[in-house]
Design a protein around this motif. Structure first.
Motif, PDB file in Angstrom:
ATOM      1  N   LEU B  44      -3.291   2.804  20.029  1.00 19.26           N
ATOM      2  CA  LEU B  44      -3.492   3.095  18.743  1.00 19.26           C
ATOM      3  C   LEU B  44      -2.898   2.046  17.829  1.00 19.26           C
ATOM      4  CD1 LEU B  44      -1.736   6.663  19.334  1.00 19.26           C
ATOM      5  CD2 LEU B  44      -4.265   6.356  18.618  1.00 19.26           C
ATOM      6  N   GLN B  45      -3.439   1.656  16.654  1.00 19.27           N
ATOM      7  CA  GLN B  45      -2.911   0.425  16.099  1.00 19.27           C
ATOM      8  C   GLN B  45      -2.692   1.152  14.807  1.00 19.27           C
ATOM      9  OE1 GLN B  45      -5.732  -2.353  14.697  1.00 19.27           O
ATOM     10  NE2 GLN B  45      -4.386  -4.188  14.457  1.00 19.27           N
ATOM     11  N   LEU B  46      -1.179   0.873  14.309  1.00 17.00           N
ATOM     12  CA  LEU B  46      -0.893   1.423  13.070  1.00 17.00           C
ATOM     13  C   LEU B  46      -1.376   0.492  11.851  1.00 17.00           C
ATOM     14  CD1 LEU B  46       0.787   3.259  11.252  1.00 17.00           C
ATOM     15  CD2 LEU B  46       2.709   1.815  11.708  1.00 17.00           C
ATOM     16  N   LEU B  47      -2.304   0.832  10.938  1.00 21.39           N
ATOM     17  CA  LEU B  47      -2.849   0.126   9.695  1.00 21.39           C
ATOM     18  C   LEU B  47      -1.591   0.351   8.657  1.00 21.39           C
ATOM     19  CD1 LEU B  47      -6.430   1.417  10.031  1.00 21.39           C
ATOM     20  CD2 LEU B  47      -5.369  -0.642  11.002  1.00 21.39           C
ATOM     21  N   PHE B  48      -1.454   1.573   8.232  1.00 19.10           N
ATOM     22  CA  PHE B  48      -0.748   1.861   7.039  1.00 19.10           C
ATOM     23  C   PHE B  48       0.111   2.843   7.232  1.00 19.10           C
ATOM     24  CE2 PHE B  48      -3.003  -1.114   4.572  1.00 19.10           C
ATOM     25  CZ  PHE B  48      -4.267  -1.130   5.042  1.00 19.10           C
ATOM     26  N   TYR B  49       1.428   2.811   6.371  1.00 22.22           N
ATOM     27  CA  TYR B  49       2.014   4.261   6.299  1.00 22.22           C
ATOM     28  C   TYR B  49       2.607   4.380   5.115  1.00 22.22           C
ATOM     29  CZ  TYR B  49       6.581   1.581   7.219  1.00 22.22           C
ATOM     30  OH  TYR B  49       7.523   0.822   6.953  1.00 22.22           O
ATOM     31  N   SER B  50       3.072   5.476   4.720  1.00 20.18           N
ATOM     32  CA  SER B  50       3.269   6.190   3.365  1.00 20.18           C
ATOM     33  C   SER B  50       4.649   6.839   3.307  1.00 20.18           C
ATOM     34  CB  SER B  50       2.333   6.308   2.563  1.00 20.18           C
ATOM     35  OG  SER B  50       2.759   6.911   1.061  1.00 20.18           O
ATOM     36  N   VAL B  51       5.705   6.754   2.597  1.00 19.16           N
ATOM     37  CA  VAL B  51       6.850   7.531   2.725  1.00 19.16           C
ATOM     38  C   VAL B  51       6.717   8.461   1.365  1.00 19.16           C
ATOM     39  CG1 VAL B  51       7.999   6.075   4.189  1.00 19.16           C
ATOM     40  CG2 VAL B  51       8.421   6.016   1.542  1.00 19.16           C
ATOM     41  N   GLY B  52       5.843   8.006   0.476  1.00 21.59           N
ATOM     42  CA  GLY B  52       5.892   8.763  -0.946  1.00 21.59           C
ATOM     43  C   GLY B  52       4.595   8.419  -1.664  1.00 21.59           C
ATOM     44  N   ILE B  53       4.430   9.046  -2.808  1.00 23.60           N
ATOM     45  CA  ILE B  53       3.151   8.812  -3.495  1.00 23.60           C
ATOM     46  C   ILE B  53       3.521   7.316  -4.281  1.00 23.60           C
ATOM     47  CG2 ILE B  53       2.147   9.313  -5.770  1.00 23.60           C
ATOM     48  CD1 ILE B  53       3.178  12.243  -5.430  1.00 23.60           C
ATOM     49  N   GLY B  54       2.099   6.787  -4.047  1.00 18.04           N
ATOM     50  CA  GLY B  54       2.221   5.272  -4.335  1.00 18.04           C
ATOM     51  C   GLY B  54       2.925   4.130  -3.626  1.00 18.04           C
ATOM     52  N   GLN B  55       3.746   4.775  -2.311  1.00 23.01           N
ATOM     53  CA  GLN B  55       4.310   3.897  -1.628  1.00 23.01           C
ATOM     54  C   GLN B  55       3.350   3.539  -0.501  1.00 23.01           C
ATOM     55  OE1 GLN B  55       8.483   4.482  -1.345  1.00 23.01           O
ATOM     56  NE2 GLN B  55       8.001   6.230  -2.548  1.00 23.01           N
ATOM     57  N   ILE B  56       2.974   2.232  -0.255  1.00 21.90           N
ATOM     58  CA  ILE B  56       2.082   1.890   0.829  1.00 21.90           C
ATOM     59  C   ILE B  56       2.676   0.857   1.544  1.00 21.90           C
ATOM     60  CG2 ILE B  56      -0.224   1.328   1.824  1.00 21.90           C
ATOM     61  CD1 ILE B  56      -0.068   4.211   0.312  1.00 21.90           C
ATOM     62  N   SER B  57       3.058   0.936   3.068  1.00 25.27           N
ATOM     63  CA  SER B  57       3.203  -0.132   3.751  1.00 25.27           C
ATOM     64  C   SER B  57       2.153  -0.498   4.461  1.00 25.27           C
ATOM     65  CB  SER B  57       4.493   0.133   4.404  1.00 25.27           C
ATOM     66  OG  SER B  57       5.510   0.144   3.726  1.00 25.27           O
ATOM     67  N   SER B  58       1.844  -1.858   4.477  1.00 25.43           N
ATOM     68  CA  SER B  58       0.826  -2.410   5.618  1.00 25.43           C
ATOM     69  C   SER B  58       1.310  -3.058   6.573  1.00 25.43           C
ATOM     70  CB  SER B  58      -0.140  -3.377   4.536  1.00 25.43           C
ATOM     71  OG  SER B  58      -1.122  -3.808   5.744  1.00 25.43           O
ATOM     72  N   GLU B  59       0.868  -3.017   8.011  1.00 25.16           N
ATOM     73  CA  GLU B  59       1.551  -3.268   9.077  1.00 25.16           C
ATOM     74  C   GLU B  59       0.666  -4.599   9.580  1.00 25.16           C
ATOM     75  OE1 GLU B  59       4.291  -2.107  11.270  1.00 25.16           O
ATOM     76  OE2 GLU B  59       4.527  -1.684   9.209  1.00 25.16           O
ATOM     77  N   VAL B  60      -0.799  -4.760   9.447  1.00 19.41           N
ATOM     78  CA  VAL B  60      -1.579  -5.620   9.706  1.00 19.41           C
ATOM     79  C   VAL B  60      -2.442  -6.157   8.755  1.00 19.41           C
ATOM     80  CG1 VAL B  60      -1.337  -5.317  12.374  1.00 19.41           C
ATOM     81  CG2 VAL B  60      -3.273  -4.337  10.763  1.00 19.41           C
ATOM     82  N   PRO B  61      -2.498  -7.571   8.384  1.00 14.07           N
ATOM     83  CA  PRO B  61      -3.565  -8.142   7.359  1.00 14.07           C
ATOM     84  C   PRO B  61      -4.851  -7.445   7.839  1.00 14.07           C
ATOM     85  CG  PRO B  61      -2.772  -9.893   8.727  1.00 14.07           C
ATOM     86  CD  PRO B  61      -1.869  -8.685   9.049  1.00 14.07           C
ATOM     87  N   GLN B  62      -5.649  -7.104   7.047  1.00 15.59           N
ATOM     88  CA  GLN B  62      -6.936  -6.822   7.374  1.00 15.59           C
ATOM     89  C   GLN B  62      -7.924  -6.668   6.036  1.00 15.59           C
ATOM     90  OE1 GLN B  62      -5.715  -2.997   9.385  1.00 15.59           O
ATOM     91  NE2 GLN B  62      -4.251  -3.024   7.813  1.00 15.59           N
ATOM     92  N   ASN B  63      -8.987  -5.963   6.430  1.00 19.79           N
ATOM     93  CA  ASN B  63     -10.081  -5.786   5.437  1.00 19.79           C
ATOM     94  C   ASN B  63      -9.851  -4.544   4.742  1.00 19.79           C
ATOM     95  OD1 ASN B  63     -12.363  -6.415   4.069  1.00 19.79           O
ATOM     96  ND2 ASN B  63     -13.599  -5.200   5.620  1.00 19.79           N
ATOM     97  N   LEU B  64      -8.759  -3.757   5.064  1.00 15.34           N
ATOM     98  CA  LEU B  64      -8.754  -2.413   4.583  1.00 15.34           C
ATOM     99  C   LEU B  64      -7.582  -2.272   3.509  1.00 15.34           C
ATOM    100  CD1 LEU B  64      -9.009  -0.822   8.217  1.00 15.34           C
ATOM    101  CD2 LEU B  64     -10.931  -0.739   6.391  1.00 15.34           C
TER     102      LEU B  64
END
Lengths: 110, 112
Positions: B44-64
């Motif tokens: 499993l590769q973590l792509l993104f996670y969010s702790v709240g509305i509008g808050q996005i953390s990206s784990e790896v640079p990518q096309n997504l």
């Protein structure tokens, strides 16, 4: 960053044989979780271990958390064909980030 | 208990086409939300996670990219898909601290 290694990557067993997968973290964990993913399905939570040296059982499955809270194991006694799937450990650090191991794919020959 | 709705179950898209995968959660409020990708037979590769509305953390640079327009809605997008974007995309939800992840049924994306 935190790394979680899981071995073996694959395991073929004859039905009735035992199976063990091992998980090692590069850092001390606050807890460790185990998941099972059946072929074609999604990961499903099995159990969480929190305390140092903790041992928990679910029928034929025995889960252990190491004394140093850096390693864990899942042991299945007398495997059945229903045990087929990939078993993932996931270690949580103090920062609430969950890091998955690479998984161990278990195949059982009837 | 938490329920995660993820669709579609399977998707075949040509290279260069856009992508939008949606995930909605029921049975919890203010959850942590995650997008994972799994290549065939891999982990499993973590792509993104969010702790709240509008808050996005990206784990790896990518096309997504990912967005969270509402508390219980998480969207994965791409403007132009690559062959390497093929995989099994899983949305996951987590409520309280130290609680386990609950996964949706996933979307199998094949980019041709």
């Amino acid at each position: 960053g935190q790394q979680v290694m899981q071995i073996p990557q694959y395991q073929h067993v004859q039905e009735g044989e035992d199976f063990t997968t091992y998980c090692n973290s590069s850092t001390t964990l606050s807890n460790i979780q185990w998941y099972k993913q059946r072929p074609g399905g999604h990961p499903v939570f099995l159990i969480q271990l929190v305390k140092s040296g903790e041992v928990k059982k679910q029928k034929r499955l025995t889960f252990q958390f190491g004394e140093a809270k850096k390693n864990s194991s899942l042991h299945i006694t007398a495997t059945q064909t229903t045990d087929v799937g990939t078993y993932f450990c996931a270690g949580q650090n103090a920062g609430n980030m969950l890091t998955f191991g690479g998984g161990t794919r278990l195949m059982v020959k009837p | 208990s938490q329920t995660i709705h993820q669709w579609p179950a399977t998707l075949v898209q040509p290279v260069g086409s856009p992508l939008s995968l949606e995930c909605t959660v029921e049975g919890t409020s203010n959850p942590n939300l995650y997008w994972y990708r799994q290549a065939a037979g891999r982990g499993l590769q973590l792509l993104f996670y969010s702790v709240g509305i509008g808050q996005i953390s990206s784990e790896v640079p990518q096309n997504l990219s990912a967005s969270r327009p509402q508390d219980r809605q998480f969207i994965l997008s791409s403007k132009k898909l690559l062959l390497s974007d093929s995989g099994f995309y899983l949305c996951a939800c987590r409520g309280e601290y130290n609680s386990p992840l609950h996964f949706g049924n996933g979307t199998r994306l094949t980019v041709t």
